[in-house]
Design an enzyme around this catalytic site. Sequence first.
Site, mmCIF file in Angstrom:
data_model
loop_
_atom_site.group_PDB
_atom_site.id
_atom_site.type_symbol
_atom_site.label_atom_id
_atom_site.label_comp_id
_atom_site.label_asym_id
_atom_site.label_seq_id
_atom_site.Cartn_x
_atom_site.Cartn_y
_atom_site.Cartn_z
ATOM 1 N N SER A 294 50.326 43.621 26.600
ATOM 2 C CA SER A 294 51.636 44.664 27.347
ATOM 3 C C SER A 294 53.280 43.679 27.486
ATOM 4 O O SER A 294 53.838 42.762 27.884
ATOM 5 C CB SER A 294 51.180 44.994 28.664
ATOM 6 O OG SER A 294 50.262 46.465 29.089
ATOM 7 N N HIS B 210 49.708 50.535 33.691
ATOM 8 C CA HIS B 210 48.712 49.833 34.439
ATOM 9 C C HIS B 210 48.258 50.197 36.315
ATOM 10 O O HIS B 210 46.519 49.853 36.472
ATOM 11 C CB HIS B 210 48.845 48.579 34.076
ATOM 12 C CG HIS B 210 48.391 48.549 32.386
ATOM 13 N ND1 HIS B 210 47.379 48.981 31.574
ATOM 14 C CD2 HIS B 210 48.852 48.884 31.598
ATOM 15 C CE1 HIS B 210 47.759 48.831 30.528
ATOM 16 N NE2 HIS B 210 48.831 49.168 30.271
#
Length: 515
Positions: free
Chosen positions: A335, A448
């Site tokens: 990410s 997340h």
Amino acid sequence: MTRHNISKSLAVVLRARMQPNPISSPPPPTPPPPPTDPDPAAPLVASVSHWLHVSASAASPPPAALDSFSDGYRSLDLVGRREVLRSLAVDYDVPRARVRDLMKQYMSVTSAEPSGVDDVEAEEGKEGAASALYRMERGLRDALRPRYAGFLEAMNAQPGGLKLLAVLRADLLALLGEENVSALRALDSYLKEKLVTWLSPAALTLHQITWDDPASLLEKIVAYEAVHPIRNLIDLKRRLGIGRRCFGYFHPAIPGEPLIFIEVALLKDMEASIQEVLWDDPPTPESEASCALFYSISSTQPGLSGINLGKFLLKRVIDMLRRDMPSVQNFATLSPIPGLMQWLLAKLASQIKLSEAESREGNSLGACSTFKESILLPDEERMIHDAIEQADGKQGIELLQDILKSRQWVKSDKLSAALKSPLMRLCARYLAREKKRGKALDAVANFHLQNGAMIERINWMADQSEKGIQQSGGIMVNYLYRLENIEEYALSYSSTGLIHSSPSLSEYLEQPKDL
């Protein structure tokens, strides 16, 4: 390549390049003028306002009026759209005068107590009062419902109405960024609440997007990819080919266009560089893959901001991959860290100002000492000084600020080596400790972590693109979804803000308290 593939290739390239803003829709035909009022020669805004009034004032808005409003709204420029939004929020809000009258009646009934009557009459009086109260409460509930509620619900039921509402909310969010008005906030809150209901996972379809899908869908993937731009057709085909998966959430009211889509790489191990993920050749044989790496998730509708479709998409994709590929046991992300550099530069600027103020005032300025931090460790500051040929007497934090602003440091091995230690340490601090309202400051981290992931590893020079250097100094992070801990981690994060991280981060986080 077959003739079919050649045609599709040309269509995807040409239409993706020619498509303007992927958010906006092409202007539809000008709506028909209202039958009587306002004057057919009036500006388009007046025409749209007329159809809004017709639709919002009716118990069952006429479909023709909703269509005319939709067509007209899409044709308006930014100024016109904002005028209509203000009218929708203010003129069709809760009828507060009626609410006040009903509340007065309600209070008068609740305060009235029968006296001088026998038990039978008292019971009959109580029953009559209760019936009156129930009627008034029902009336109050109806009155507290904003007048635009029926209009929004009827628009959602119209063909193309859900898409129009997403466009309308995107415009509303942009307007709220400039005019933080209570009526606009109330409209946004109500519309968001309805969109959450209309876009529940039960109403969405999960579809694996492949090269065999229509070119019109593939061009949307090219246009909407927000994390790692698709460079060309070869790149697109690679992302849909062997060792890769792309899944999208679709709603029947918006056919042929994903609301959100996610890209997955099937690998032997958790990758630490996005360039390796995007450019690996040959790909990992799928039979040897043990890790599903989520490397891009893109929403196609700005108007759905704040509606966490990604959470449900991610979990459904994990379930599907577990079912279809039992060899895949690890589920992780690679990410970006979009807020890191902005946070660090702001932190450096504030510390430099405090140092300057302290120098001017001497030691008498106690407030400076309260907020002053040691951003750099002594060894890190020494390495930065050694890497700079002419420091001009500047402090380490001033030199670090200058280096990061120039963005040329990535071309120097000496500067990169000097910056690795402080940037990795500060990145770990940013992800694991910097918070806003008790949650992770970084938006991607918050996404997340609230979904049940943990911070597994941060990776130096994992994204060497211009965007990657600008956002995070090239650092990326692996979030790991441990299937046995997802619910536990999500609950502890949402309730207490606890951020779970692996032992690999401890070497960066175990620093003096003032860091």
